[in-house]
Design a protein around this motif. Structure first.
Motif, PDB file in Angstrom:
ATOM      1  N   LEU A   1      -1.519   7.071  -2.307  1.00 41.97           N
ATOM      2  CA  LEU A   1      -2.675   7.768  -2.878  1.00 41.97           C
ATOM      3  C   LEU A   1      -3.765   6.756  -3.279  1.00 41.97           C
ATOM      4  N   LEU A   2      -3.342   5.688  -3.939  1.00 41.33           N
ATOM      5  CA  LEU A   2      -4.328   4.698  -4.396  1.00 41.33           C
ATOM      6  C   LEU A   2      -4.992   3.981  -3.218  1.00 41.33           C
ATOM      7  N   MET A   3      -4.207   3.664  -2.195  1.00 34.66           N
ATOM      8  CA  MET A   3      -4.781   2.996  -1.010  1.00 34.66           C
ATOM      9  C   MET A   3      -5.827   3.891  -0.366  1.00 34.66           C
ATOM     10  N   HIS A   4      -5.532   5.188  -0.332  1.00 37.55           N
ATOM     11  CA  HIS A   4      -6.448   6.142   0.279  1.00 37.55           C
ATOM     12  C   HIS A   4      -7.738   6.256  -0.554  1.00 37.55           C
ATOM     13  N   GLU A   5      -7.589   6.248  -1.858  1.00 40.29           N
ATOM     14  CA  GLU A   5      -8.734   6.480  -2.749  1.00 40.29           C
ATOM     15  C   GLU A   5      -9.617   5.240  -2.918  1.00 40.29           C
ATOM     16  N   LEU A   6      -8.969   4.063  -2.947  1.00 42.81           N
ATOM     17  CA  LEU A   6      -9.741   2.858  -3.277  1.00 42.81           C
ATOM     18  C   LEU A   6     -10.051   2.058  -2.009  1.00 42.81           C
ATOM     19  N   ARG A   7     -10.765   2.694  -1.100  1.00 35.88           N
ATOM     20  CA  ARG A   7     -11.161   1.997   0.116  1.00 35.88           C
ATOM     21  C   ARG A   7     -12.591   1.503  -0.040  1.00 35.88           C
ATOM     22  N   GLY A   8     -13.016   0.644   0.847  1.00 31.44           N
ATOM     23  CA  GLY A   8     -14.384   0.149   0.788  1.00 31.44           C
ATOM     24  C   GLY A   8     -14.427  -1.254   0.230  1.00 31.44           C
ATOM     25  N   SER A   9     -15.500  -1.970   0.578  1.00 31.43           N
ATOM     26  CA  SER A   9     -15.544  -3.404   0.274  1.00 31.43           C
ATOM     27  C   SER A   9     -15.724  -3.684  -1.218  1.00 31.43           C
ATOM     28  N   ALA A  10     -16.142  -2.682  -2.001  1.00 29.73           N
ATOM     29  CA  ALA A  10     -16.323  -2.940  -3.436  1.00 29.73           C
ATOM     30  C   ALA A  10     -14.988  -2.980  -4.173  1.00 29.73           C
ATOM     31  N   PHE A  11     -13.955  -2.442  -3.540  1.00 25.77           N
ATOM     32  CA  PHE A  11     -12.644  -2.401  -4.201  1.00 25.77           C
ATOM     33  C   PHE A  11     -11.674  -3.366  -3.549  1.00 25.77           C
ATOM     34  N   LYS A  12     -10.851  -3.934  -4.390  1.00 25.93           N
ATOM     35  CA  LYS A  12      -9.683  -4.638  -3.872  1.00 25.93           C
ATOM     36  C   LYS A  12      -8.489  -4.042  -4.609  1.00 25.93           C
ATOM     37  N   LEU A  13      -7.447  -3.774  -3.874  1.00 21.75           N
ATOM     38  CA  LEU A  13      -6.257  -3.186  -4.498  1.00 21.75           C
ATOM     39  C   LEU A  13      -5.061  -4.068  -4.187  1.00 21.75           C
ATOM     40  N   SER A  14      -4.329  -4.435  -5.201  1.00 21.82           N
ATOM     41  CA  SER A  14      -3.070  -5.138  -4.935  1.00 21.82           C
ATOM     42  C   SER A  14      -1.956  -4.408  -5.660  1.00 21.82           C
ATOM     43  N   TRP A  15      -0.754  -4.511  -5.145  1.00 22.72           N
ATOM     44  CA  TRP A  15       0.357  -3.741  -5.700  1.00 22.72           C
ATOM     45  C   TRP A  15       1.662  -4.505  -5.511  1.00 22.72           C
ATOM     46  N   THR A  16       2.704  -4.013  -6.153  1.00 22.42           N
ATOM     47  CA  THR A  16       4.034  -4.613  -6.027  1.00 22.42           C
ATOM     48  C   THR A  16       4.839  -3.782  -5.042  1.00 22.42           C
ATOM     49  N   LEU A  17       5.510  -4.441  -4.119  1.00 21.48           N
ATOM     50  CA  LEU A  17       6.336  -3.692  -3.157  1.00 21.48           C
ATOM     51  C   LEU A  17       7.478  -2.993  -3.886  1.00 21.48           C
ATOM     52  N   PRO A  18       7.833  -1.770  -3.470  1.00 21.73           N
ATOM     53  CA  PRO A  18       8.933  -1.065  -4.138  1.00 21.73           C
ATOM     54  C   PRO A  18      10.225  -1.880  -4.158  1.00 21.73           C
ATOM     55  N   GLU A  19      10.475  -2.643  -3.101  1.00 18.61           N
ATOM     56  CA  GLU A  19      11.709  -3.443  -3.045  1.00 18.61           C
ATOM     57  C   GLU A  19      11.760  -4.432  -4.204  1.00 18.61           C
ATOM     58  N   ASP A  20      10.605  -5.036  -4.505  1.00 21.03           N
ATOM     59  CA  ASP A  20      10.575  -6.015  -5.601  1.00 21.03           C
ATOM     60  C   ASP A  20      10.829  -5.342  -6.946  1.00 21.03           C
ATOM     61  N   THR A  21      10.275  -4.136  -7.092  1.00 21.96           N
ATOM     62  CA  THR A  21      10.487  -3.385  -8.327  1.00 21.96           C
ATOM     63  C   THR A  21      11.965  -3.045  -8.499  1.00 21.96           C
ATOM     64  N   LEU A  22      12.580  -2.548  -7.415  1.00 21.87           N
ATOM     65  CA  LEU A  22      13.988  -2.154  -7.517  1.00 21.87           C
ATOM     66  C   LEU A  22      14.865  -3.364  -7.826  1.00 21.87           C
ATOM     67  N   LEU A  23      14.604  -4.462  -7.157  1.00 15.88           N
ATOM     68  CA  LEU A  23      15.418  -5.662  -7.376  1.00 15.88           C
ATOM     69  C   LEU A  23      15.348  -6.114  -8.837  1.00 15.88           C
ATOM     70  N   GLU A  24      14.140  -6.176  -9.365  1.00 14.74           N
ATOM     71  CA  GLU A  24      14.001  -6.597 -10.766  1.00 14.74           C
ATOM     72  C   GLU A  24      14.637  -5.568 -11.690  1.00 14.74           C
ATOM     73  N   GLY A  25      14.513  -4.287 -11.298  1.00 16.89           N
ATOM     74  CA  GLY A  25      15.113  -3.220 -12.103  1.00 16.89           C
ATOM     75  C   GLY A  25      16.627  -3.323 -12.154  1.00 16.89           C
TER      76      GLY A  25
END
Ligand code: SF4
Length: 637
Positions: free
Chosen positions: A479-503
């Motif tokens: 959803l966020l990737m779809h919404e925050l497109r365009g050169s004014a935005f940069k979006l970075s996120w954590t891969l689900p695998e990394d979240t699960l591993l740390e969890g």
């Protein structure tokens, strides 16, 4: 085992074949190389990630400085070699060695691993293996070094219980010296390894897993964690230095480009904001501050000793430092014309913070960071990081109008009770912030949204809740990737695998130790590196151990569940945390507890210490002496 000279000779053959040989040679400015045979205790401080990251770890620098001040001990360092170097070390028979004297790590009396986060666990095993030291505590003998570990991840030590002889719970400055004293006494007395460990278990803040038994209920949750021998504490209470010692100023200066090439002065320790997701804020209480004069003098001494061009004034919440305006003014006066870049992390979202940053920051290119963590006022109530949208937008207006082009906004998805509308609100808020920027800067304005995923941590009000599944995380991120497109935005996120591993690792129990071992055997290491960690090695390890990973992540905990870390206390009471969790469900917030003590539980444990240090350094209420309490009882009461 090789001699240091043999290690050096073999290194000469391989160093020109690896990336960044400077990681492996030592010789930095301010390095301390003592005579090996003239001390009683030799300690190697090990950061289980590469030099480029480990060199700037403040905790390790503090302990290095502290131990080397002792005439009877030396502290040297080792970091994880990158994969190219490790391959050549193994094929050339070079064990892990220290940068200072090139002694193999197996020659040391004590190895102290720094474990600030859980994704260093497989590297820890890998380094023990590279050092030729038995991985399991049970397999180590009289001639092997004592393996200790400390750092925030050790507040749940159980996933590493099989590999570490003794964990330091809490702040290391005093307890490490006590461990060295005890180790020396045990050596003099000719104690067996087990007897020496028993001595160590008697030091407040030291947890020796060998002396504790864990029993499980049929549903897989712990039934009890109890001492197996007399004389060890039922609960290991964290160590805390009552007054922050003088800051370290003789920082090691790396010879190569590293992640943070800077000197760091800790302004204060602890935090009383009470953000419910934040483990650091809970486990580092109480707030203890240094004086402005001490910080300014230490900053000057550190810059003089290193020639640093970057100074970081560290704390969990800079805006809450009592004399922040005076500090920033004095630092500005002292270094304003010296081309020193000064950073002040974790500022509150308000216009005062913008004014503070303006005083310090002469480069606007790096962007201005704001961390609302959630995008709706409802959600910010739940996490107890309450500000209004209008406060955030007003701060953004100020930032853009004072010349910053880029605002970095940090959010988390997956907070308890989050709906898809709360995620949509992240995108909407980013757009509203950008709109403010465009009013001032036109199309030059930019927004960078950094969106991580919430992981419930031990010792927090959210330790009872579950983590989003990979599918839920992916849907929110899409959803966020779809919404925050365009050169004014940069979006970075954590891969689900990394979240699960740390969890899995954060709230793991003792059975997780075999998963860590199998995962490492299956070939994973550098788990904090997306391009290195091997997720299949982890899922394979769970299968091999017949454990369900979802048990650790996607399961709300019972109110009365015994946690794997139940025997480890940061002194904030469990009941307080649970009540705060219930408060969160109704959206109730509580302000900074320095203004109104919330009775989190630390004062009953540290009452005597608080009495010894009255006044300004601690930010908790004063504790009256028992005598004066008696006097205060009204007649007939
Ligand atoms: S004792 Fe009171 S003031 Fe101190 S950290 Fe706990 S709640 Fe905050």
């Amino acid at each position: 085992m090789l001699t240091p000279l043999e290690v050096e000779n073999r290194l000469e053959r391989i160093l020109l074949k690896v990336q960044k040989p400077g990681r492996y040679i030592g010789g930095e400015m301010n390095i301390v190389v003592k005579e090996w045979d003239r001390v009683k205790t030799r300690l190697a401080l090990v950061f289980p990630d590469i030099y480029d990251i480990g060199i700037s770890n403040l905790g390790l620098q503090i302990l290095y400085d502290l131990v080397n001040q002792r005439p009877d001990a030396l502290a040297e360092r080792a970091y994880a070699p990158w994969v190219d170097m490790e391959g050549l070390m193994r094929s050339n028979g070079i064990p892990l060695y220290s940068l200072e004297s090139k002694h193999p790590l197996a020659d040391f009396d004590i190895l102290g691993f720094s474990l600030p986060y859980e994704t260093l666990y497989t590297n820890t095993l890998n380094l023990l293996d590279l050092a030729g030291i038995p991985l399991r505590a049970a397999d180590r003998g009289a001639s092997d070094p004592l393996i200790i570990a400390g750092g925030h991840a050790c507040f749940n030590p159980e996933p590493m219980y099989a590999f570490i002889d003794a964990f330091v719970i809490g702040e290391g400055e005093e307890v490490l010296l006590e461990i060295i004293d005890t180790h020396q006494r045990a050596k003099r007395a000719g104690l067996t390894r087990e007897a020496m460990l028993l001595e160590l278990a008697g030091i407040p803040g030291v947890y020796v897993p060998l002396f504790y038994d864990v029993k499980y209920l049929e549903d897989g949750t712990p039934a009890s964690i109890t001492p197996s021998v007399p004389g060890v504490p039922r609960t290991v209470v964290k160590r805390m230095v009552a007054k922050l010692p003088p800051p370290t100023t003789r920082f090691l200066v790396p010879n190569i480009d590293v992640v943070h090439n800077r000197v760091s002065i800790e302004v204060m320790r602890g935090c009383t904001r009470g953000c419910r997701f934040c483990q650091a804020g809970m486990i580092t209480r109480p707030v203890r501050e240094r004086s402005v004069d001490e910080i300014v003098a230490a900053s000057q001494a550190a810059v003089d000793a290193t020639g640093a061009e970057e100074l970081a004034l560290l704390s969990l919440s800079s805006s809450d430092y009592t004399d922040i305006v005076e500090l920033v003014t004095k630092i500005g006066e002292k270094f304003g014309d010296k081309h020193l870049s000064v950073s002040l992390p974790s500022l509150r979202i308000d216009t005062v913070s913008v004014a503070l940053m303006e005083k310090l920051e002469d480069r606007r290119s790096g962007g201005f960071t704001l961390a609302p963590e959630a995008a709706t006022e409802r959600m910010r109530r739940i996490i107890n990081k309450y500000i209004t949208d209008e406060q955030l937008l007003e701060t953004a207006r100020q930032v853009y109008s004072r010349g910053w082009v880029n605002i970095k906004l940090y959010f988390m998805i997956g907070h308890p009770s989050e709906t898809i509308e709360d995620v949509q609100a992240i995108a909407d808020l980013c757009k509203r912030v950008l709109a403010e920027g465009r009013k001032v800067l036109g199309n030059k304005a930019k927004v960078h949204a950094g969106v991580s995923t919430f992981i419930p941590k031990p010792h927090t009000p959210f330790q009872w809740v579950s983590i989003d599944t990979a599918e839920q995380i992916k849907a929110k991120q899409t959803l966020l990737m779809h919404e925050l497109r365009g050169s004014a935005f940069k979006l970075s996120w954590t891969l689900p695998e990394d979240t699960l591993l740390e969890g899995w690792l954060s709230r793991g129990d003792r059975r997780m130790a075999e998963v860590v071992y199998s995962a490492w055997k299956n070939g994973t290491k550098f788990d904090a590196w997306q391009d290195q960690r091997n997720f299949d090695a982890w899922t394979g390890a769970f299968t091999a151990q017949k454990l369900d990973p979802a048990f650790y992540t996607h399961r709300p905990r019972r109110a009365d569940e015994v946690f794997p870390w139940e025997h480890i206390s940061d002194t904030v009471r469990r009941k307080y945390l649970y009540n705060d969790y219930l408060r969160s469900l109704s959206g109730a917030i509580h302000p900074d507890c320095r203004e109104n003590c919330d009775a989190c539980g630390i004062l009953p444990t540290f009452a005597n210490t608080r009495r010894e240090y009255p006044g300004i350094y601690w930010k908790c209420p004063e504790v009256r002496s028992p005598a004066s309490r008696k006097l205060a009882v009204p007649k007939g009461g």
